[in-house]
Design a protein around this motif. Structure first.
Motif, PDB file in Angstrom:
ATOM      1  N   ALA A  99       0.827  -1.206   0.000  1.00 33.04           N
ATOM      2  CA  ALA A  99       0.000   0.000   0.000  1.00 33.04           C
ATOM      3  C   ALA A  99       0.863   1.258   0.000  1.00 33.04           C
ATOM      4  CB  ALA A  99      -0.937  -0.001   1.199  1.00 33.04           C
ATOM      5  N   GLY A 100       2.198   1.091  -0.111  1.00 30.81           N
ATOM      6  CA  GLY A 100       3.091   2.239  -0.129  1.00 30.81           C
ATOM      7  C   GLY A 100       3.334   2.837   1.235  1.00 30.81           C
ATOM      8  N   LEU A 101       3.148   2.038   2.311  1.00 28.13           N
ATOM      9  CA  LEU A 101       3.283   2.549   3.670  1.00 28.13           C
ATOM     10  C   LEU A 101       4.670   2.281   4.236  1.00 28.13           C
ATOM     11  CD1 LEU A 101      -0.160   1.403   5.101  1.00 28.13           C
ATOM     12  CD2 LEU A 101       0.462   3.691   4.330  1.00 28.13           C
ATOM     13  N   SER A 102       5.048   3.123   5.167  1.00 26.00           N
ATOM     14  CA  SER A 102       6.316   2.977   5.869  1.00 26.00           C
ATOM     15  C   SER A 102       6.100   3.357   7.327  1.00 26.00           C
ATOM     16  CB  SER A 102       7.381   3.872   5.229  1.00 26.00           C
ATOM     17  OG  SER A 102       8.615   3.727   5.879  1.00 26.00           O
ATOM     18  N   CYS A 103       6.895   2.763   8.214  1.00 19.35           N
ATOM     19  CA  CYS A 103       6.746   3.041   9.649  1.00 19.35           C
ATOM     20  C   CYS A 103       7.488   4.335   9.983  1.00 19.35           C
ATOM     21  CB  CYS A 103       7.295   1.876  10.462  1.00 19.35           C
ATOM     22  SG  CYS A 103       6.902   1.978  12.228  1.00 19.35           S
ATOM     23  N   GLN A 141     -10.303   4.270  -0.755  1.00 20.48           N
ATOM     24  CA  GLN A 141     -10.993   3.383  -1.678  1.00 20.48           C
ATOM     25  C   GLN A 141     -10.016   2.412  -2.334  1.00 20.48           C
ATOM     26  OE1 GLN A 141     -13.124   5.964  -4.379  1.00 20.48           O
ATOM     27  NE2 GLN A 141     -14.947   5.966  -3.079  1.00 20.48           N
ATOM     28  N   LEU A 142      -8.849   2.894  -2.685  1.00 20.88           N
ATOM     29  CA  LEU A 142      -7.823   2.032  -3.291  1.00 20.88           C
ATOM     30  C   LEU A 142      -6.993   1.311  -2.241  1.00 20.88           C
ATOM     31  CD1 LEU A 142      -6.503   4.421  -6.105  1.00 20.88           C
ATOM     32  CD2 LEU A 142      -8.102   2.511  -6.352  1.00 20.88           C
ATOM     33  N   ASP A 143      -7.084   1.748  -0.991  1.00 20.67           N
ATOM     34  CA  ASP A 143      -6.277   1.184   0.105  1.00 20.67           C
ATOM     35  C   ASP A 143      -4.785   1.273  -0.203  1.00 20.67           C
ATOM     36  OD1 ASP A 143      -8.310   0.579   1.853  1.00 20.67           O
ATOM     37  OD2 ASP A 143      -8.681  -1.387   0.990  1.00 20.67           O
ATOM     38  N   LYS A 144      -4.358   2.440  -0.669  1.00 20.89           N
ATOM     39  CA  LYS A 144      -2.936   2.629  -0.940  1.00 20.89           C
ATOM     40  C   LYS A 144      -2.630   4.117  -1.038  1.00 20.89           C
ATOM     41  CE  LYS A 144      -1.534   1.074  -4.802  1.00 20.89           C
ATOM     42  NZ  LYS A 144      -1.324   0.221  -5.979  1.00 20.89           N
ATOM     43  N   CYS A 145      -1.330   4.428  -0.951  1.00 27.19           N
ATOM     44  CA  CYS A 145      -0.891   5.806  -1.082  1.00 27.19           C
ATOM     45  C   CYS A 145      -0.776   6.163  -2.555  1.00 27.19           C
ATOM     46  CB  CYS A 145       0.466   5.986  -0.396  1.00 27.19           C
ATOM     47  SG  CYS A 145       0.392   5.802   1.405  1.00 27.19           S
TER      48      CYS A 145
END
Length: 456
Positions: free
Chosen positions: A266-270, A288-292
């Protein structure tokens, strides 16, 4: 001479009890047969005792020394199978019924015998088939039948069905318990591209997302009544090996850095123990897309999944000034907003869509036009601009007070107007004191007017 079965006792137990232990199950083809048990007058206790060391040896008709529990009977002075339809097994020294023949307890004309089924067969109750004894008691008939994963060969034996990779034909079927089918005379899984054969389970197992018949990889189930494929359970996702793995923490979820990675898909980082977009200044999370996704006008990378997706109505294109870089650019017919999103621009067809209110546009008679007819559209600014002395800035739009607006475009509660070239939007206090009724109007800026006078 026949002796009354109710008056004779054997070792102090009434024969009526002994009779119950030797229930009749002898029949053929569903026909009933009347059977009697004869005991001679000169029989003694020693004559009745059964020799449990029975085998196909010489015997005495009177002594009855054959092992009845193994289906043997003294016939022609030899221990033979009690009935002609039985098969004698030399190794086990036991008589077996053929497949389809009666089995269980038999009551013969002289002795009672227990008949077992051959290997891979079971003694099952048959439908609507009965036998009657000498007292006209009626009993159901049992017959030998191959067990579920076996089939009957030409010799009347029960042979295991073919396993994975073994040969098969019209006679030798594949093991249905393993979900196998016969393909070009070889037992294989029905969905070869979506399944693998688990040698430990001896089953055809489907990968996540693959067509399935019953069994799926761990943490997934077969969607029989929907897609017909294996679907990962809640909080699991498909990985590159088509298995189901736990979904990492999502957007704004707590995280622990290296020990607990966020959902990179999802393009996430901590970041500071919270899962956030990898580039918070250039991206926004789309629920809606569940991503960045990349914001309009910001950098993007078409080769990287987490950076290649842009906001709605924008695409990742090469930057004109720097071909080595890419930016999220609004598609033709759309313009950017201060929130770095894309909305319909001037003269574009509109219906339920929003025109770019931040450029002074409204959906009028089916197309995006300037909100007020006294406004003019500036092509270079891509916005409707006010002339000197006209209102400007943020103007509240009461028509946008409904819930639909709050959900669809929460920031579109007002219209925004800039001023024409060489003028600026400033407060106008001519209508009252400060704090009473403040208005913003386009006025020629002092710096702009001096420039204008010098040019003249």
């Amino acid at each position: 001479m026949k002796k009354s079965i109710h008056n004779w006792k054997y070792w102090g137990i009434e024969l009526s009890v002994f009779w119950l232990l030797l229930l009749p199950v002898y029949a053929s083809g569903g026909n009933t047969t009347n059977l009697t048990l004869e005991v001679s007058n000169n029989s003694t206790t020693e004559d009745i005792i059964i020799d449990l060391t029975a085998s196909k040896i010489a015997c005495n008709e009177t002594a009855k020394s054959c092992n009845l529990s193994e289906g043997l009977q003294c016939r022609d002075n030899l221990c033979k199978c009690a009935y002609d339809n039985l098969i004698y097994n030399e190794e086990q020294q036991k008589c077996f019924a053929k497949v389809g023949e009666p089995c269980g307890f038999f009551i013969g004309l002289v002795n009672s015998s227990t008949v077992a089924c051959p290997e891979n067969a079971v003694c099952v109750l048959t439908n609507f088939e009965v036998v009657r004894d000498g007292q006209n008691n009626q009993y159901s008939v049992h017959r030998c039948a191959c067990s579920y994963t076996n089939y009957q060969n030409d010799q009347g034996e029960c042979v295991p069905m073919a396993k994975h990779g073994e040969g098969c034909d019209d006679k030798r079927k594949c093991n249905p318990d393993s979900e196998l089918i016969c393909v070009k005379n070889v037992c294989e899984c029905p969905f070869k591209q979506d399944q693998f054969f688990d040698s430990q389970l001896q089953k055809c197992v489907s990968y996540a997302g693959g067509n399935c018949t019953r069994y799926c990889v761990p943490n997934s189930v077969c969607d029989f009544y929907g897609s017909g494929t294996c679907q990962c359970r809640l909080d699991y996702r498909v990985n590159g090996e088509r298995m189901c793995e736990p979904i990492p923490p999502g957007y704004l979820s707590p995280c622990l850095g290296e020990k607990e990675l966020c959902n990179t898909d999802a393009g996430l980082s901590c970041i500071d123990k919270i899962c956030n977009c990898k580039n918070p200044l250039h991206q926004v999370y789309d629920f809606q897309l569940d991503k960045c996704i990349g914001l309009a006008g910001d950098y993007c990378d078409p080769d990287e999944v987490s950076l290649g997706k842009c906001v709605k109505d924008a695409a990742c294109v090469k930057k004109k000034s720097s071909p080595d870089q890419h930016v999220c650019q609004c598609n033709t017919g759309f313009s950017t907003t201060p929130f770095r999103k894309c909305m319909k621009s001037h003269q574009e067809i509109c219906s339920n869509e929003f025109c770019n209110v931040f450029r002074g546009l409204a959906c009028i008679n089916g197309s995006c036009q300037c909100y007020d007819s006294f406004l003019k559209y500036d092509i270079s600014a891509e916005a409707c601009v006010s002339s000197v002395g006209s209102p400007c800035g943020k103007i509240f739009a009461p028509v946008f007070s409904g819930d639909w607006m709050k959900i669809s475009c929460p920031e579109c509660d007002s219209y925004y107007f800039t001023c024409e070239k060489n003028s600026r939007c400033t407060r106008d206090f001519s209508q009252g004191e400060i704090g009473t009724l403040e208005k913003f109007r386009c006025q020629i800026h002092p710096d702009e007017s001096s420039v204008k006078s010098k040019s003249t």
